[in-house]
Design an enzyme around this catalytic site. Structure first.
Site, PDB file in Angstrom:
ATOM      1  N   CYS A   1      27.492 -41.878  -9.508  1.00 30.26           N
ATOM      2  CA  CYS A   1      27.256 -41.267  -8.196  1.00 30.26           C
ATOM      3  C   CYS A   1      28.490 -40.533  -7.700  1.00 30.26           C
ATOM      4  O   CYS A   1      29.566 -41.114  -7.599  1.00 30.26           O
ATOM      5  CB  CYS A   1      26.825 -42.334  -7.191  1.00 30.26           C
ATOM      6  SG  CYS A   1      25.093 -42.716  -7.374  1.00 30.26           S
TER       7      CYS A   1
ATOM      8  N   CYS B   1      11.873  -9.694 -19.115  1.00 33.84           N
ATOM      9  CA  CYS B   1      10.523  -9.124 -19.148  1.00 33.84           C
ATOM     10  C   CYS B   1       9.556 -10.039 -18.412  1.00 33.84           C
ATOM     11  O   CYS B   1       9.508 -11.241 -18.678  1.00 33.84           O
ATOM     12  CB  CYS B   1      10.060  -8.933 -20.589  1.00 33.84           C
ATOM     13  SG  CYS B   1       8.381  -8.271 -20.686  1.00 33.84           S
TER      14      CYS B   1
END
Lengths: 436, 455
Positions: free
Chosen positions: A138, A391
């Site tokens: 953490c 694309c």
């Protein structure tokens, strides 16, 4: 139907889908709902010493959204469990007794003293839990107090605490790693050296989610201020994939069991991590975004895919992609590709042209014979894949490998059939030395 | 037989409360919410040399303004639109986008569902118009004065651009209110909340434009007078005449020009007071025919039939407009040419006789088969004509096909006189085309007045 049953460090679960140590696993109520929904296991939200920590009373979570509020990235500043240790231990015991077929691992975080770890391990052992996971990950709050990622960022501490834990419990020990370091292999090696049975990764990435430009403060703000939190969700998956792969292919840790965490949302995400060596996967953000029911899609999707591929158990494919992760220097420089634009599929948005023209190699036309048409100029195309990436039409642009013997119009050289990499390339000063 | 409008065409009370009218003339297509706009904006691919922009008569940078919406800058998006088309608000409402920008959208090719450019344009422009913010500031005064004849889309666009360039503009219009067809000729449901006047106010807020309403060329002043008082003249006077049906019985009570009826409806304090008959025939195939037919239906007509002498593909109204009419309950009868209007004993129209038509040898011919359709009201929407008399012969302005001939810069054959909009030859009779004419003419006038290149 493929068998999804998983055995990880001797811990059995009906499927490889575990919930990560996080808000969804903070209480019996949530965990029971998860098991009812079909999750194979949980890592109970990190226990600490009494008195329990306190959380902020303002926002704990922040999100990055796509345009339709699709949650792409997520962050939190919640600390470890804020419930009394006794309550958590009692619930863990009850849940494990009621759900013996599910994996129940307990996450732990106490100060870096052997006594503290020995004490809490003894108490967890009494619950009948299947294993422990050491929270060295953490990045917020607890790290300021010398715990969490503060430990995970110092390999010597990881090794030390892992060794204590192995000495004080018979339970399997998983070390959860922080990604907030420069090279993930060092903490993983330290965990292995300390005798840890497995590593799990990644924990969250230190992050600020944005800045409120009116208040000139990061968001989400708490009374005008904000603190960095841990970033997770789909956006971190590529980072996690790389870190898992790096550990899987590191000779020092190769073969060490891995439990993968990081943006896993679908069965496919899970399968990708497993192909890179993960024996189980852990999920949090996806559950926090959609609820526990998503595991049904994961189970069904993985089974379907395994059936189609002929895999009968998850161990059949775990790690199969690891040998194909290599160093850049070993990539085949004789593999020559050119972009190919399918004119039938092309919708003529021109994005491939403009990005190639502006930012790459000027290898795509704008017009052909005066008509708006986008074609690859092979003599300029370096095969970079940018046009494929931008694309908007799937499979409209593909990369095609030139066959051996063909001439690459860009270089004028024939494509060699033989594999050759940087280590033997004439431009490599090191290679030249070796040649001489 | 003219009757009081029945409520929603269900034979209810003769005239409903005003609230009913508001509902009936509410927007057929409500604006996008902010979230909808964001989602829709994300569909834009930000094409290179975008086909939508190429298709736009005013060349709005569509990918840019859509990207500005997507990034939470709708006022910036509006500025991008207004930079090319100061009537972008109305164009977002009335443009036949399905045959312009949206038809060109690459998503049409991809999936047949274009980005909703018109709706997005409206979303952006509403942000500035309803905020009453003029995004542009005028250049330093040039001391030059330009007369603009006609306060329709062409005139407004020309006046705004001239004002921006620092010129003083006086804008004359024969009607009491400015806006031209935006104010008098477009269906009410396309421009609710008095949008046409809001837009005019927005345009005039740039400053430097004096409006002279109720002033008609050839009646209240002449071109020669303008030539004396002004440095340049722009003619954007539209089409004052209407085509005749050339069918016996055309003069019968109940036979009306659609444009006139729409203007009356648009200017009515209470639209429900405008009488409508139960059975209405609309003759024509353009936007005006659609606007009249749909409004007739919304006002409570029970049967509304558009009669068109050719096939639907030939109609000037787009397929989208045709379908709009059909979903509102309008019947489109194609290959039907009116040959006679029959009056009843009261003298008012009672029926219309149409002859079916077909194409033979490349020409439209009657088949000889006739149908008599009982109707109580006939709207003629068979096109408008340019009335050249107000120009006066002395100016020597050359006409072409009955309208004013202009060159690429919208210069007429007469020195110092420019023209644009529906009154010029070769036009598309579209609001957006009129705006482009006004803009191009203004830049040409500016070049001519300052003797320099366009800024």
């Amino acid at each position: 139907m493929a068998n999804l049953a998983t055995e990880f460090l001797g811990i059995k679960s009906p499927n490889p889908f575990w919930l990560a140590s996080a808000p969804p696993t903070d209480k019996a109520y949530n965990v029971v709902r998860a098991f009812q929904a079909g999750w194979g296991g949980v890592v109970w939200k990190t226990l600490g010493e009494d008195p329990p920590i306190v959380n902020v009373n303002g926002p704990r979570y922040g999100a990055v959204h796509g345009p339709d509020r699709r949650l792409l990235g997520f962050n939190n500043i919640e600390l470890i469990t804020d419930r009394p240790l006794e309550v958590n231990l009692r619930e863990i015991k009850e849940v494990k007794r009621a759900w013996p077929d599910r994996a129940l691992v307990v996450s732990l975080m106490v100060p870096c003293e052997e006594r503290n770890w020995a004490d809490i391990l003894a108490r967890v052992e009494e619950t009948g839990a299947d294993g422990v996971e050491l929270n060295f990950g953490c990045p917020h709050g607890m790290s300021e107090r010398g715990m969490g990622s503060a430990v995970g960022q110092v390999p010597e501490y990881i090794e030390m605490v892992a060794r204590w834990c192995k000495a004080h419990t018979r339970m399997p020990v998983i070390v959860k790693l922080t990604p907030n370091i420069t090279d993930i292999r060092y903490p993983a090696r330290a965990a292995a050296k300390g005798g840890a049975d497995a590593v799990s990764l990644i924990n969250t990435v230190s992050s600020l989610m944005g800045v409120d430009l009116d208040r000139m403060a990061p968001v989400p703000t708490i009374d005008g201020k904000a603190s960095h939190g841990g970033y997770c969700g789909p956006a971190v998956k590529p980072i996690a994939l790389n870190m898992v792969a790096e550990i899987a292919r590191d000779p020092a840790t190769n073969g060490m069991p891995l439990s993968a965490i990081g943006g896993i949302t679908t069965w496919r995400d899970a399968a990708e991590f497993m192909a890179l060596g993960a024996g189980t996967v852990q999920v949090c953000t996806a559950a926090m975004t959609y609820g526990f029911r998503i595991v049904q899609e994961m189970i069904a999707g993985l089974s379907q895919w395994m059936d189609e591929k002929g895999y009968t158990s998850v161990s059949d494919f775990v790690g199969l992609a690891v040998p194909n992760v290599t160093d850049w220097q070993y990539l085949n420089l004789n593999y020559v590709t050119k972009a190919r634009i399918d004119q039938e599929l092309c919708i003529k948005c021109g994005r491939c042209h403009v990005v190639c023209e502006d930012t790459s190699h000027q290898a795509i036309t704008r017009t052909v014979a005066g008509v708006r048409k986008f074609e690859v100029i092979d003599s300029e195309c370096v095969g970079c894949n940018l046009c494929v990436s931008v694309c908007p039409v799937e499979n409209c642009i593909t990369m095609e490998a030139l066959p051996p013997g063909a001439t690459d119009p860009r270089t004028g050289l024939p494509v060699e059939a033989a594999y050759a990499n940087w280590t033997t390339h004439p431009n490599n000063p090191m290679a030249r030395v070796a040649a001489e | 037989m003219l009757v009081e409008r029945s409520s929603a065409g269900r034979g209810g009370p003769a005239s409903g409360p005003v609230e009913d009218r508001r509902i009936e003339f509410g927007e057929l297509h409500p604006p996008l919410s902010a979230h909808e706009a964001h989602v829709e904006a994300d569909r834009c691919y930000f094409c290179y040399d975008a086909p939508c922009t190429v298709a736009c008569p005013t060349s709005i940078d569509i990918p840019l303004f859509i990207r500005q919406i997507a990034t939470g800058n709708p006022k910036g998006a509006a500025r991008t639109i207004f930079a090319e088309n100061i009537l972008g608000g109305m164009c977002g409402r009335v443009c036949p986008v399905e045959t312009l920008c949206e038809e060109a959208c690459v998503r049409m090719e991809a999936e047949g569902k274009p980005v909703k450019i018109g709706m997005l344009q409206r979303h952006a422009t509403d942000h500035l118009i309803f905020a009453g913010e003029q995004p542009f500031a005028r250049a330093a005064p040039t001391g030059r004065r330009v007369a603009v004849v006609g306060a329709g889309p062409a005139g407004l666009a020309c006046a705004h651009r001239l004002a921006l360039r620092g010129h003083e503009v006086v804008m004359f219009d024969a009607r009491p209110r400015p806006g031209g067809l935006n104010e008098y000729g477009i269906a009410a449901y396309k421009t609710v909340d008095d949008f046409a006047q809001r837009e005019v106010d927005f345009i005039l807020s740039v400053g430097g434009i004096t409006l002279e309403p109720g002033m008609a060329l050839g009646r209240d002043f002449t071109l020669a007078e303008l030539g004396e008082d002004f440095d340049a003249v722009f003619l954007g006077m539209g089409l004052a005449g209407v085509n005749a049906l050339a069918a016996p019985g055309e003069a019968a009570p109940g036979v009306t020009d659609a444009v006139e009826w729409i203007a009356r409806l648009r200017q009515a304090e209470d639209a429900s007071a405008v009488p409508i008959a139960p059975r209405v025939a609309v003759i024509g195939g353009g936007m005006t025919a659609i606007d009249a037919a749909v409004q007739a239906k919304l006002l409570g007509a029970e049967e509304v039939t558009i009669l068109y002498r050719r096939g639907r593909a030939d109609m000037k109204a787009s397929l989208w407009e045709q379908e709009l009419a059909q979903t509102r309950g309008v019947t489109i009868l194609e290959w039907a040419q009116p040959v006679q209007i029959i009056a009843g004993q009261s003298g008012a129209v009672e029926a219309i006789v149409v002859e079916r038509t077909r194409i033979a040898g490349g020409r439209l011919v009657g088949t000889g088969a006739v149908v008599t359709i009982p109707v109580d009201m006939v709207f003629k929407a068979i096109g408008q004509t340019f009335v050249p008399e107000p120009l006066g012969a002395a100016a020597g302005i050359r006409l072409e096909g009955g309208r004013i001939a202009v060159d690429a810069e919208r210069r007429t054959s007469a020195p110092g006189i420019w023209a644009g909009g529906d009154c010029v030859a070769g036009g598309q009779d579209l609001t957006v085309a009129a705006v482009e004419d006004g803009k191009v003419a203004a830049e040409s006038i500016h070049r001519s007045l300052t003797g320099g290149a366009a800024p």
